[in-house]
Design an enzyme around this catalytic site. Structure first.
Site, PDB file in Angstrom:
ATOM      1  N   TYR A   1      -5.847   9.644   3.637  1.00  0.00           N
ATOM      2  CA  TYR A   1      -7.530   9.944   2.675  1.00  0.00           C
ATOM      3  C   TYR A   1      -7.785  11.501   2.815  1.00  0.00           C
ATOM      4  CZ  TYR A   1     -10.545   6.335   3.109  1.00  0.00           C
ATOM      5  OH  TYR A   1     -11.333   4.590   3.144  1.00  0.00           O
TER       6      TYR A   1
ATOM      7  N   ASP B   1      -9.853   1.419   6.735  1.00  0.00           N
ATOM      8  CA  ASP B   1     -10.918   0.677   5.932  1.00  0.00           C
ATOM      9  C   ASP B   1     -10.555  -0.742   5.095  1.00  0.00           C
ATOM     10  OD1 ASP B   1     -13.212   1.531   3.988  1.00  0.00           O
ATOM     11  OD2 ASP B   1     -11.031   0.934   2.701  1.00  0.00           O
TER      12      ASP B   1
ATOM     13  N   ASP C   1      -0.319  -6.039   5.969  1.00  0.00           N
ATOM     14  CA  ASP C   1       0.148  -7.322   4.754  1.00  0.00           C
ATOM     15  C   ASP C   1       0.190  -8.630   5.366  1.00  0.00           C
ATOM     16  OD1 ASP C   1       2.991  -6.601   5.311  1.00  0.00           O
ATOM     17  OD2 ASP C   1       3.722  -7.469   3.570  1.00  0.00           O
TER      18      ASP C   1
ATOM     19  N   LYS D   1       3.031   0.010   8.026  1.00  0.00           N
ATOM     20  CA  LYS D   1       4.221  -0.714   7.300  1.00  0.00           C
ATOM     21  C   LYS D   1       5.632   0.092   7.724  1.00  0.00           C
ATOM     22  CE  LYS D   1       4.772  -3.182   3.066  1.00  0.00           C
ATOM     23  NZ  LYS D   1       4.504  -4.299   3.023  1.00  0.00           N
TER      24      LYS D   1
ATOM     25  N   ASP E   1     -13.100  -4.258   6.493  1.00  0.00           N
ATOM     26  CA  ASP E   1     -14.371  -5.122   5.597  1.00  0.00           C
ATOM     27  C   ASP E   1     -13.779  -6.691   5.666  1.00  0.00           C
ATOM     28  OD1 ASP E   1     -15.782  -2.986   4.451  1.00  0.00           O
ATOM     29  OD2 ASP E   1     -15.400  -3.604   2.880  1.00  0.00           O
TER      30      ASP E   1
HETATM   31  C1  IPM Z   1     -16.335   3.290   5.267  1.00  0.00           C
HETATM   32  C2  IPM Z   1     -16.463   3.377   3.768  1.00  0.00           C
HETATM   33  C3  IPM Z   1     -16.419   4.625   3.005  1.00  0.00           C
HETATM   34  C4  IPM Z   1     -14.331   5.103   3.876  1.00  0.00           C
HETATM   35  C5  IPM Z   1     -16.694   5.027   1.892  1.00  0.00           C
HETATM   36  C6  IPM Z   1     -18.306   5.215   2.026  1.00  0.00           C
HETATM   37  C7  IPM Z   1     -16.083   6.679   1.903  1.00  0.00           C
HETATM   38  O1  IPM Z   1     -15.765   2.545   3.002  1.00  0.00           O
HETATM   39  O2  IPM Z   1     -16.983   3.470   6.115  1.00  0.00           O
HETATM   40  O3  IPM Z   1     -15.312   1.888   5.658  1.00  0.00           O
HETATM   41  O4  IPM Z   1     -13.786   4.239   2.592  1.00  0.00           O
HETATM   42  O5  IPM Z   1     -13.879   5.370   5.187  1.00  0.00           O
HETATM   43 MG    MG Z   2     -15.322   0.981   3.913  1.00  0.00          MG
END
Ligand code: IPM
Ligand code: MG
Length: 357
Positions: free
Chosen positions: A141, A248, A224, A192, A252
């Site tokens: 990042y 990240d 993975d 990885k 999710d």
């Molecule tokens: C998160 C989001 C952020 C990230 C974005 C909005 C920049 O997806 O907080 O997970 O990628 O970290």
């Molecule tokens: Mg995110």
């Protein structure tokens, strides 16, 4: 001692959900006599419209002074065509890196009341309680160099740098080992290392640290495989530690195991225990302004703020208990609606939590 909180509602559903969380914070502030003071500021697209940039100096200066920040969400298609440097997301990333909020804690907990909201079979997810510890201020990042360049033959080339120093790995590792000590003593480091040197170093440093935490059982998993195991048998995990980008993605995925990303809070902490607290979900521009967003992730983020930055565990527990009570009452926003639930709006959900407090 007075402590200060900066509210950054941001974009999309951000203002709606932060409004509800603010009410809850003001209520516990009174009830527990916390002496909190509140101020608010601009970030993301809201800041772009008002000032021309996603992270005004004024916001950054105030962020540096307060004890904790509650953020709604940033971003919406409205600002998607801007240059990378000017996009709303840069406001969020600038706060993370400017305040050195390197430790991102993302719990994925399945509320028993919501077991049927998960797209996975109830027996796979019931009782789920995972903590993802994501490194937040390094890795691909932020690595330099980065950009898009045009080669001599006219071919364009995009590039980013995936880089971690030993000290960065060690400090996030410590957070994760300590979290595992407080929980079930199991830590899985995700990398990885079969392909990327940077994560070979990651694995080495985690192994070194493990010597200092003999009470924690450390395992390693390739990313993975981790993505697959999270949907195959998620309850095998207790604490997961990983870098910025893998974290990240996996967070999710883990969020969705619980039925709705609308329930999950997060904390981003620096070494001084200053933190920024935000729901794991984004700005959901498609439902913004309709009063149907779920405010619980933001309300639970406020609880994390009380716990981790403001030293008010009692107030944090009270909020968490209140959230559990409104779920028991069958109140549901659209994202967690079930056949036997009673559908409520964003504001009604906020009011119900206040009443339960
Ligand atoms: C998160 C989001 C952020 C990230 C974005 C909005 C920049 O997806 O907080 O997970 O990628 O970290
Ligand atoms: Mg995110």
């Amino acid at each position: 001692m007075s402590q200060s909180v900066l509210l950054l509602p941001g974009d999309g559903i951000g203002p709606e959900i932060v409004t509800e969380a603010e009410k809850v914070l003001r209520k516990v502030n009174e009830k527990f006599n916390l002496g909190l003071s509140f101020e608010s500021g601009l970030v993301g697209g809201a800041a772009i419209d008002a000032t021309g940039g996603p992270l005004p100096d004024e916001t950054m200066e105030r962020a540096q002074k307060v004890d904790a920040i509650l953020l709604g969400a940033v971003g919406s298609p409205k600002w998607d065509n801007l240059k990378m440097e000017l996009r709303p997301e840069k406001g969020l990333l600038g706060l993370r890196s400017g305040l050195q909020l390197f430790a991102n804690l993302r719990p994925a907990i399945l509320y028993p009341q919501l077991a049927s909201a998960s797209s996975l079979k109830p027996e796979v997810v019931s009782g789920l309680d995972i903590l993802i510890v994501r490194e937040l201020t390094g890795g691909i990042y932020f690595g330099q160099p980065r950009g898009v360049r045009t080669l001599e033959n006219g071919d364009r080339q995009g590039f980013n740098t995936y880089i971690y120093s030993e000290s960065e790995i060690r400090r996030i590792g410590r957070v994760a080992f300590e979290a595992a000590q407080q929980r079930n003593g199991k830590l899985c480091s995700v990398d990885k290392a079969n392909v990327l040197e940077v994560t070979v170093l990651w694995r080495e440093v985690m192994n070194e640290l493990a010597q200092e935490y003999p009470d924690v059982e450390l395992t390693h998993m390739y990313v993975d495989n981790a993505a697959m195991q999270l949907v195959r048998a998620p309850k095998q995990f207790d604490v997961i530690v990983t870098g910025n980008m893998f974290g990240d993605i996996l967070s999710d995925e883990a969020a969705m195991l619980t039925g709705s990303i609308g329930m999950l809070p997060s904390a981003s902490m620096n070494a001084e225990k200053q933190g920024m607290f935000e729901p794991c979900h984004g700005s959901a521009p498609d439902i913004a302004g309709q009063g149907i967003a779920n405010p619980l992730a933001t309300i639970l983020s406020a609880a994390m703020m009380l716990r981790y930055s403001l030293n008010a565990e009692d107030a944090a527990l009270a909020i968490e208990a209140a959230v559990s009570r409104v779920l028991d009452q069958g109140l549901r926003t659209a994202d967690i609606m079930s056949p036997d639930g009673r559908r409520v709006s964003t504001a009604e959900m906020g009011e119900a939590v206040l009443a339960a407090l």
